[in-house]
Design a protein around this motif. Structure first.
Motif, short mmCIF file in Angstrom:
data_model
loop_
_atom_site.label_atom_id
_atom_site.label_comp_id
_atom_site.label_asym_id
_atom_site.label_seq_id
_atom_site.Cartn_x
_atom_site.Cartn_y
_atom_site.Cartn_z
N GLY A 255 0.79 -1.22 0.00
CA GLY A 255 0.00 0.00 0.00
C GLY A 255 0.83 1.27 0.00
O GLY A 255 0.28 2.38 -0.11
N GLN A 256 2.14 1.15 0.10
CA GLN A 256 3.02 2.34 0.12
C GLN A 256 2.96 3.06 -1.22
O GLN A 256 2.99 2.46 -2.28
CB GLN A 256 4.45 1.90 0.42
N ARG A 257 2.90 4.40 -1.16
CA ARG A 257 2.87 5.21 -2.38
C ARG A 257 4.11 6.08 -2.50
O ARG A 257 4.68 6.22 -3.57
CB ARG A 257 1.62 6.09 -2.41
N LYS A 258 4.53 6.66 -1.38
CA LYS A 258 5.66 7.59 -1.42
C LYS A 258 6.99 6.85 -1.36
O LYS A 258 7.08 5.75 -0.83
CB LYS A 258 5.56 8.57 -0.25
N GLY A 259 8.02 7.48 -1.90
CA GLY A 259 9.37 6.94 -1.78
C GLY A 259 9.70 5.82 -2.75
O GLY A 259 10.70 5.13 -2.56
N LEU A 260 8.88 5.63 -3.80
CA LEU A 260 9.15 4.54 -4.74
C LEU A 260 10.27 4.90 -5.71
O LEU A 260 10.97 4.02 -6.21
CB LEU A 260 7.88 4.18 -5.51
N ARG A 261 10.43 6.17 -6.03
CA ARG A 261 11.50 6.67 -6.90
C ARG A 261 11.57 5.89 -8.21
O ARG A 261 12.64 5.46 -8.65
CB ARG A 261 12.86 6.61 -6.17
N ILE A 262 10.41 5.72 -8.82
CA ILE A 262 10.35 4.98 -10.08
C ILE A 262 10.81 5.85 -11.25
O ILE A 262 11.44 5.37 -12.17
CB ILE A 262 8.92 4.45 -10.33
N GLY A 263 10.47 7.12 -11.19
CA GLY A 263 10.90 8.03 -12.25
C GLY A 263 9.86 8.19 -13.34
O GLY A 263 9.32 9.27 -13.53
#
Length: 219
Positions: A95-103
């Motif tokens: 469920g995490q949305r922030k901090g994924l740093r996918i770009g």
């Protein structure tokens, strides 16, 4: 705070030896702190814990990285396409949305969320919000606070220590607990404990092994 969730891991033999100093008194937290101070207990002034109590600064990822080391792995979408990398699957939660740093943005331009974490392959899978909806789950290693339920039954279930209860039907089959939710829920992850309630009575618990999403097969 209602701490009954943690009782779900205890059987009737253990509960028979458990002691609860506050009993069934209707005592406020302020009154409890005042009583602790009167007795000279250091916890009287201890701040409330909203996360893992032994990680004082709240940096769970830093705590784990220090002890487990960095372990680079892939971040992929539901099709398996590689979107980026991470420094340790332990640093993510379902469920995490922030901090994924996918770009790169998703094709629909909407945020992506962590859908699945595989410690074996060190892979984190992300996708749209509606892919988080879970309709059923299978849980293993059940523990009962009394007699094991006989046949399917209607209960409420709690999926995390400070989460809300949700209506479910549950049945013990071949040593596994099969649970179906009355309405889809989010934030359900393998490894979590599911605790069943019959009214205010804690029935027992089991460890979530797999989930069935509303938009996909079991993961």
């Amino acid at each position: 705070k209602d701490q009954s969730y943690v009782l779900g891991v205890l059987d009737d033999r253990q509960l028979a030896h458990a002691m609860f100093p506050l009993g069934d008194t209707v005592t406020t937290k302020e009154e409890i702190r005042a009583e602790a101070a009167r007795r000279g207990l250091a916890v009287a002034r201890k701040p409330d814990s909203h996360d893992i109590c032994f990680i004082a600064d709240g940096d769970t990822q830093g705590f784990l990285a220090k002890r487990l080391g960095k372990a680079e792995g892939d971040i992929v979408d539901e099709s398996g396409a590689r979107l980026g990398t991470h420094e340790g699957a332990y640093g993510f939660t379902i469920g995490q949305r922030k901090g994924l740093r996918i770009g790169t943005p998703a094709p629909d331009g909407k945020p992506r969320y962590v859908l699945d974490i595989s410690p074996v392959t060190n892979t984190v899978t992300v996708g749209p919000a509606d892919a988080l909806d879970v309709t059923a789950l299978t849980a293993v290693r059940p523990r009962w606070c009394g007699a094991a339920p006989a046949g399917p039954g209607a209960y409420t279930a709690q999926l995390r220590a400070h989460g809300d209860e949700t209506p479910v039907t549950a049945e013990l089959t071949g040593g596994e607990l099969r649970v179906t939710f009355a309405a889809p829920v989010r934030g359900v992850a393998p490894g979590q404990a599911i605790v069943l309630y019959d009214g205010t009575r804690v029935v027992g618990s089991a460890t979530i092994a797999s989930t069935t999403r509303a938009t996909a097969a079991a993961v």
